[in-house]
Design a protein around this motif. Structure first.
Motif, mmCIF file in Angstrom:
data_model
loop_
_atom_site.group_PDB
_atom_site.id
_atom_site.type_symbol
_atom_site.label_atom_id
_atom_site.label_comp_id
_atom_site.label_asym_id
_atom_site.label_seq_id
_atom_site.Cartn_x
_atom_site.Cartn_y
_atom_site.Cartn_z
ATOM 1 N N PHE A 192 -2.192 7.414 -4.011
ATOM 2 C CA PHE A 192 -0.830 7.735 -4.439
ATOM 3 C C PHE A 192 0.155 6.733 -3.843
ATOM 4 O O PHE A 192 1.052 6.234 -4.541
ATOM 5 C CB PHE A 192 -0.481 9.157 -4.017
ATOM 6 N N TRP A 193 -0.017 6.403 -2.578
ATOM 7 C CA TRP A 193 0.837 5.392 -1.943
ATOM 8 C C TRP A 193 0.730 4.065 -2.701
ATOM 9 O O TRP A 193 1.749 3.425 -3.007
ATOM 10 C CB TRP A 193 0.414 5.211 -0.485
ATOM 11 N N ALA A 194 -0.498 3.657 -3.029
ATOM 12 C CA ALA A 194 -0.708 2.359 -3.669
ATOM 13 C C ALA A 194 -0.158 2.311 -5.083
ATOM 14 O O ALA A 194 0.305 1.254 -5.545
ATOM 15 C CB ALA A 194 -2.206 2.032 -3.685
ATOM 16 N N VAL A 446 -5.706 -3.589 -0.209
ATOM 17 C CA VAL A 446 -7.109 -4.002 -0.355
ATOM 18 C C VAL A 446 -8.041 -2.849 -0.018
ATOM 19 O O VAL A 446 -9.059 -2.628 -0.699
ATOM 20 C CB VAL A 446 -7.401 -5.229 0.528
ATOM 21 N N ARG A 447 -7.717 -2.076 1.007
ATOM 22 C CA ARG A 447 -8.572 -0.929 1.355
ATOM 23 C C ARG A 447 -8.601 0.093 0.223
ATOM 24 O O ARG A 447 -9.646 0.689 -0.071
ATOM 25 C CB ARG A 447 -8.086 -0.293 2.662
ATOM 26 N N VAL A 448 -7.459 0.310 -0.427
ATOM 27 C CA VAL A 448 -7.432 1.238 -1.564
ATOM 28 C C VAL A 448 -8.232 0.664 -2.729
ATOM 29 O O VAL A 448 -8.987 1.372 -3.403
ATOM 30 C CB VAL A 448 -5.974 1.539 -1.988
ATOM 31 N N LYS A 449 -8.087 -0.636 -2.958
ATOM 32 C CA LYS A 449 -8.857 -1.294 -4.018
ATOM 33 C C LYS A 449 -10.353 -1.160 -3.743
ATOM 34 O O LYS A 449 -11.147 -0.860 -4.657
ATOM 35 C CB LYS A 449 -8.453 -2.763 -4.102
ATOM 36 N N GLN A 462 -1.186 -8.106 -11.517
ATOM 37 C CA GLN A 462 -0.948 -8.957 -10.339
ATOM 38 C C GLN A 462 -1.980 -8.501 -9.318
ATOM 39 O O GLN A 462 -1.783 -7.560 -8.569
ATOM 40 C CB GLN A 462 0.495 -8.805 -9.837
ATOM 41 N N ASN A 463 -3.091 -9.211 -9.284
ATOM 42 C CA ASN A 463 -4.336 -8.627 -8.795
ATOM 43 C C ASN A 463 -4.438 -8.552 -7.275
ATOM 44 O O ASN A 463 -4.167 -9.527 -6.566
ATOM 45 C CB ASN A 463 -5.512 -9.420 -9.352
ATOM 46 N N ILE A 464 -4.824 -7.367 -6.823
ATOM 47 C CA ILE A 464 -5.243 -7.140 -5.447
ATOM 48 C C ILE A 464 -6.770 -7.218 -5.459
ATOM 49 O O ILE A 464 -7.428 -6.327 -5.975
ATOM 50 C CB ILE A 464 -4.781 -5.756 -4.941
#
Length: 470
Positions: A192-194, A446-449, A462-464
Motif C-alpha cells: 500500500f505504501w509503494a 525494491v523490497r516491495v518489488k 518507470q521501472n523499479i
C-alpha cells in the motif's frame, strides 16, 4: 490464426484457450477491432501488440496475467491510455486493457468511493459530484484514474487535499503470480505504501478506494491571461505571492501560445501568452479575496476567473488536449529562484509549436504536510513542479520538438535537486525517475518489488527493478 510475438509464435489453439477463459475479448492483428484496440491517446507511440485483452472484470485480469507469464510475453497495462512514455502499449507483447472496467460505488455517508481501474477522471467526477464530493483528479478529464493516482496525482485540489495518492485508502491488485490482494494500512501495508507514488511496478490495480471531500458543485476558478512581454514580472509576482496564499487556493502558471478562444482578442490569437489558472476550494466570498492579487500580476488581456461548476473546471482544458496529437512531457521539481524563473521565461520564447507549453505548478499546503516516508511519493519539500511539454498534431519534426523539451528541462532542473515527477516523463528515463526517490525510499521500493514481482513481469513503467535484475 497464429500470432507472432517478440518471443515467438502463439498458435491459434493457445490463443483460443485464452479467449475461452475471459469474459471480455481478445483482439489480434487482423481483427476488425485491432486498429482501434491498439491506439493510445499519445500518437507519438505507434505500437503493434500481439494481443489486446479487453478485460470485463478481475477474473479476466487474472487470466491475462497468467497467460502472459506462461508465454513469457511483455506486458503493458492500460487504463486511460494517457501514458506519456507509452507504457500502455507495446510491440509484440500483450496489452491488458482495463478501459471497460468502469464500476464505481460512492458512499456519501462515509465519504468514500470505490472506483474500477478503467475509469477516467471525468467519469469518476460525474459520480462523486452528484453528492458534492471529490478527490484530487487530473487536469484533463480523459486521464485514467489508476495510472494518475499510482504516480502521485497533481490536480486542482492538491493544496487543499493533497495528491490523489494521499487520498487513496485501499486498492485491489493482481500480482505477477496471478493472486488478487487487497492493500491498505492493515493488509499488505508495504505494498500500500509503494502504490502511493511508486507507479505500476507491483501488479495490475483493478480498483481503488478513495477518501472524498466536500467540494462544489460551484467553485471559484478560471484563468487570468497576461501578455508574454510581462512574463518575467508575472512569474516573479506569482512566486512572491505563493507563500501567503491559503491552502484552499491552488494555482498554475502556463507559458503557452494563445489559442483562438472567444474571450481573447483576435489580435492575440497565435501569440505567446502567460496564463494564470486557479481554483479556490472553499467559500466563494473568501475566495474572491484570496484570488484578488492574481488579477494584478501584470496587465491582463482577459480575466475569466469567477464562479463555475467544479465539473467545468475539471474539463476546462479538455478541448486543448484531445486524443491523437504527438506529446512529449518531462519535468523537474525546482525552487522558484530568479534564475530558475529566468530559465523558464527564456524557454517560453523558443517553444517549437503553438501547442508546446511550460507549466509551473504551485505546491505546498496539504501536499507538503504529508510526513516524510508516509508514501513512496517523496518530493514534499519542493516549491514548484515544472512540466515541459512538446506537443504537435503532426509527426513531422516531432523528434526535434522532444529534444527542445529535454534541453529545456535540463536548463530548468539545474535549479532543483534533479528529481522529476514520474507521471510527467516522456521516456523510460530510469535514472532520472529513480533520482526522484531518496535512497532509502528506493531501497524500500525494491523490497516491495522483490515480494510482489520478483521477475519484473511489470516493467513497462518507470521501472523499479527487483534485486534479481540487478
Amino acid at each position: 490464426m497464429s500470432v507472432e510475438t517478440a518471443r515467438g509464435v502463439l498458435g491459434d489453439a493457445t490463443i483460443g484457450e485464452l479467449e475461452a477463459a475471459v469474459r471480455g475479448s481478445v483482439v489480434r492483428p487482423g481483427d476488425a477491432a485491432y486498429e482501434e484496440a491498439r491506439a493510445v491517446w499519445n500518437a507519438a507511440h505507434d505500437k503493434r501488440p500481439a494481443l489486446v485483452v479487453r478485460c470485463a472484470g478481475v477474473a479476466d485480469v487474472i487470466r491475462a496475467v497468467e497467460f502472459a507469464r506462461s508465454q513469457d510475453l511483455l506486458v503493458a497495462v492500460r487504463g486511460g491510455a494517457h501514458s506519456i512514455a507509452g507504457f500502455s502499449t507495446c510491440d509484440g507483447g500483450i496489452v491488458i486493457d482495463l478501459s471497460g472496467m468502469k464500476g464505481v460505488r460512492v458512499d456519501p455517508g462515509r465519504r468514500r468511493v470505490i472506483a474500477e481501474a478503467g475509469l477516467t477522471w471525468g467519469e469518476l467526477d460525474h459520480e462523486t459530484q452528484a453528492f458534492g464530493l471529490a478527490v484530487t483528479g487530473g487536469l484533463v478529464s480523459s486521464t485514467g484514474v489508476s495510472g494518475f493516482t499510482l504516480g502521485g496525482g497533481v490536480g486542482w485540489l492538491l493544496r487543499r487535499h493533497g495528491l490523489a495518492c494521499d487520498n487513496l485508502v485501499g486498492a485491489d491488485l493482481v500480482t505477477a503470480d496471478g493472486r488478487l490482494v487487497h492493500a491498505d494500512a492493515e493488509e499488505h501495508p508495504e505494498l500500500f505504501w509503494a502504490l502511493r507514488g511508486g507507479g505500476g511496478n507491483f501488479g495490475v490495480v483493478t480498483s481503488l478506494e478513495f477518501e472524498l471531500h466536500p467540494v462544489g458543485p460551484q467553485v471559484l476558478a478560471g484563468l487570468v491571461i497576461y501578455p508574454a512581454a510581462e512574463a518575467a514580472q508575472v512569474v516573479r509576482r506569482w512566486r512572491d505571492l505563493c507563500p501567503d496564499l491559503p491552502d484552499e487556493l491552488t494555482t498554475l502558471v502556463n507559458l503557452t501560445t494563445a489559442p483562438p478562444l472567444p474571450f481573447l482578442p483576435e489580435a492575440v490569437h497565435g501569440t505567446r501568452i502567460v496564463v494564470l489558472a486557479a481554483m479556490y476550494a472553499g467559500p466563494a466570498e473568501a475566495g474572491e479575496e484570496a484570488v484578488r492579487p492574481l488579477r494584478s500580476l501584470g496587465t491582463p488581456i482577459a480575466d475569466v476567473l469567477g464562479p463555475m461548476p467544479y465539473l467545468g473546471m475539471q474539463t476546462l482544458l479538455d478541448p486543448l488536449w484531445t486524443r491523437g496529437a504527438h506529446n512529449y512531457f518531462t519535468s523537474a521539481f525546482v525552487e522558484p529562484s530568479d534564475a530558475a524563473l529566468d530559465a523558464v521565461t527564456a524557454a517560453h520564447l523558443t517553444t517549437p509549436t503553438p501547442q508546446s507549453e511550460i507549466h509551473l505548478h504551485q505546491l505546498g499546503g496539504a501536499f507538503a504536510r504529508v510526513p516524510a516516508g508516509a508514501t513512496a511519493f517523496s518530493q514534499r519539500d519542493a516549491g514548484v513542479l515544472c512540466n515541459v511539454i512538446a506537443r504537435s498534431p503532426e509527426a513531422d519534426g516531432f523528434d526535434g520538438h522532444a529534444d527542445w523539451a529535454r534541453a529545456t528541462r535540463e536548463a530548468i532542473a539545474r535549479h532543483g535537486n534533479g528529481s522529476m515527477y514520474v507521471n510527467f516523463t516522456g521516456d523510460g528515463e530510469r535514472d532520472k525517475a529513480l533520482a526522484s526517490y531518496p535512497q532509502e525510499v528506493r531501497d524500500r521500493l525494491v523490497r516491495v518489488k522483490d515480494a510482489y514481482d520478483p521477475t519484473n513481469l511489470f516493467r513497462l513503467n518507470q521501472n523499479i527493478r527487483p534485486s534479481a535484475a540487478g
